[in-house]
Design an enzyme around this catalytic site. Sequence first.
Site, mmCIF file in Angstrom:
data_model
loop_
_atom_site.group_PDB
_atom_site.id
_atom_site.type_symbol
_atom_site.label_atom_id
_atom_site.label_comp_id
_atom_site.label_asym_id
_atom_site.label_seq_id
_atom_site.Cartn_x
_atom_site.Cartn_y
_atom_site.Cartn_z
ATOM 1 C CD GLU A 135 -15.457 -11.441 -39.293
ATOM 2 O OE1 GLU A 135 -16.113 -12.156 -39.494
ATOM 3 O OE2 GLU A 135 -15.598 -12.013 -37.060
ATOM 4 C CD GLU A 140 -14.701 -10.688 -32.443
ATOM 5 O OE1 GLU A 140 -13.607 -10.688 -33.057
ATOM 6 O OE2 GLU A 140 -15.271 -10.013 -32.616
#
Length: 259
Positions: A135, A140
């Site tokens: 991933e 974020e």
Amino acid sequence: MPATLSVPDGYTLVWSDEFDQDGLPDPTRWAYDTHRNADGWYNDELQYYSAARPENARVENGHLIIEAREEPTPAETFPDTGGQAYTSARLFTSERAAWQYGYFEIRAKLPCGRGLWPAIWTLPEGKSQWPDDGEIDIMEYVGWNSNEFHATVHTKDVNHTLGTQFGASLQSDTACGAFHTHSMHWTADDIFIAVDGAPYFHYPRGRKGFGEWPFDRAHHLILNIAVGGWGGQEGIDNAAFPARMEVDFVRVYQKADAS
């Protein structure tokens, strides 16, 4: 680490969305990930991800809007919410577009508010096992830490469940509430991530085996706002809703011989 990150020489635009048509997101480019609605989402997240619901995902005035909302009576609107009090959207390009290596640019404005967790990230296309197959978190943001962007990779041997995750953070007084361009240059040897052209994350392949470097297969792109989870570690401020992530454009460039 390079001083700046920009579209490399010899790369051409292979996919983009400029969000120039009002309405629901272009179904030839984006689908809705709703696969965990009935069972509850990962990381103790509290949202229900809707599909083709303009209140949660729409294009208007040249921007993609992903909107997290507090729902007074969610069970009446969505019987399979499991009692969740929030709705949002998780858009991805799976089965529409995926890329192995390339230069990715996403210009977005993030919402401010405790409890929010917007993200721009990638997962492997097709059948995969998390975290073994990798991933990449291009961006974020967690609302309780309002002045910081985060970039991270997760693999079989390098991930947060083991406490071995590899990441970096960048301080910004306008991390939420202003537009920034998040970019990633991913090659067979390196992953670089930058904000507004300033790189702050580098994950080199070096001599890493598959457990640390599974990044040699095509990934699709994901855009979402989660509620709770990491974003909710210090509670949720319901005054933050509705909360919008606005995306100005998404662009992917590759070398002519890339897949």
